[in-house]
Structures are given as C-alpha cells and as structure tokens.
Design a protein around this motif. Structure first.
Motif: not given
Length: 238
Positions: A189-206
């Motif tokens: 949807l182009r509301v986030h960059y892929a790096t935004d998503v990867l960072a969100g995954f790592t922060a959420g799991l952390g």
C-alpha cells in the motif's frame, strides 16, 4: 530438607535460564533494530526499499487493493483493541486466568506506546504516493510492530496451552503467516518502507520477549506472597 533444596535449585535454575534467554533475544532484537535504523538514515537502504515496492506489487498483484486493505485492518488499533478486550474477557470469565488477562493489555498497550515513542524519535516521513490514506510518521511500522507483539502473544498462548500437535502447529503457522502478510500489505500500500516493517517486527518481538517473562515472574512472586499471607492467617488463633 533435601526435597525443598532440590525444588529451590530447580526453580532458581529455571529462572536463570529464562532470564538468560530473554536477555539474549532482547539484545538481538535491539541490535537488529539499531542496525536497521542506521541503514535507513545513512540512506543505504533506499535501493532495498524501492525493490521491495516492486516485489510486493508483483507478489500480491496490481488489482487486489481491497483484499489487501482487509488484511492490513487486522493490525489496526481499532481491531487490536477490540480483539484484546475479547481476549481479556475470555481469560477472566471462561478460563479465570488473571495473569493472561494482565499480559494482553500490557503487551498490546506497551507495543502501541513504544511505537509512538520510536516514531517521534526517528521522525521518518512516509513514502510518497500511498495507495490508501495514512497519517503519522513511518519508522517503525506500527502495524508491523503491533502484529508481531499481539499475534506473537497468541502464538505463545497457543504453544503453551494447546496440547494436540496438529492444532498447535497449524495455528502457529497460520498466525506466523498472518504477521508476515500484514507486513507485506504495508509495503504494498506504500504507507511504509520495507525497512519500516522489518524494524517494526524486531521491535514488536523484542517487546514481547521482555514482557512475557517479566510478568510471569511477577505472577510467581505475587502467588508466593499470597500463600505466605494465607498460611499466616491460618496459624493465627480465632
């Protein structure tokens, strides 16, 4: 005396093991998040992000925007709030498990709060030409972070409570794919960059890795204090 000592030793060993694993996973999450943030703000990830836009478009198809928006809604704050309330009521009324009912809001609200703090700290604008409306800042992705922590919590609950292997592995795989798919929809949807998503995954799991053992230890300590008070009350003369 020997049995008491063995139980104490076993409990201490388990606590130290859980603490060591939590510390290791939490450290890895922080390192991964910081590495991603450095790549982003050194402009080293621009090519990767551009390729991710094209790749997700090819993967999910150019004419599936309605379907994609339905999937991405499953990690919106409105949906997670409603789902979290239902889960809390389930544990309180049906299962009568107070620790799980405390764990759900701590993980969900903590993830949302931490995401807002990180967004303000990094202050990255969203991508240009989004396919749907989105407000706020971009890094890290709130949907990715919330989905990783909330659905990751469901994975933990299923793994520790469901006994039948078929159901356990089936639900865990389904929830894992849902987390991944939600992340892909944010890039599509182009509301986030892929790096935004990867960072969100790592922060959420952390955050999830830290919250579960900490609250579990608090529950254990609270139960011990309650038992001691109950024993003292029983010894007192009426």
């Amino acid at each position: 005396m020997t049995g008491t000592f063995r139980r104490l030793l076993a409990g201490t060993t388990l606590f130290l093991t859980e603490f060591a694993v939590t510390l290791l996973l939490g450290t890895l999450g922080v390192v991964a998040f910081l590495a991603l943030s450095r790549e982003v703000f050194d402009q080293d990830a621009a090519t990767f992000d551009a390729e991710a836009f094209r790749w997700t478009r090819q993967l999910l198809g150019p004419d599936r925007q309605n379907w994609v928006e339905a999937v991405t809604f499953l990690a919106s704050r409105n949906f997670i709030t409603a789902a979290g309330c239902l889960l809390i009521n389930w544990f309180l009324l049906m299962r009568r498990h107070r620790w799980y009912s405390l764990l759900v809001p701590v993980v969900a609200l903590g993830s949302i709060t931490l995401n807002l703090v990180l967004k303000q700290l990094y202050n990255r604008p969203r991508p240009l030409l989004p396919l749907t409306s989105a407000s706020g800042l971009s890094f890290p992705s709130g949907h990715a972070m919330i989905s990783a922590s909330f659905y990751g919590l469901l994975i933990y609950l299923v793994w520790t409570n469901v006994r039948r292997p078929v159901w356990r592995y089936g639900v865990v795989v389904a929830l894992s794919l849902l987390i991944l798919l939600i992340g892909l929809t944010r890039v599509y949807l182009r509301v986030h960059y892929a790096t935004d998503v990867l960072a969100g995954f790592t922060a959420g799991l952390g955050w999830l890795v830290v919250a579960i053992p900490v609250l579990k230890q608090l529950e254990i300590q609270a139960k011990k204090r309650f038992r001691k008070r109950l024993q003292l009350a029983e010894k007192q003369p009426i």
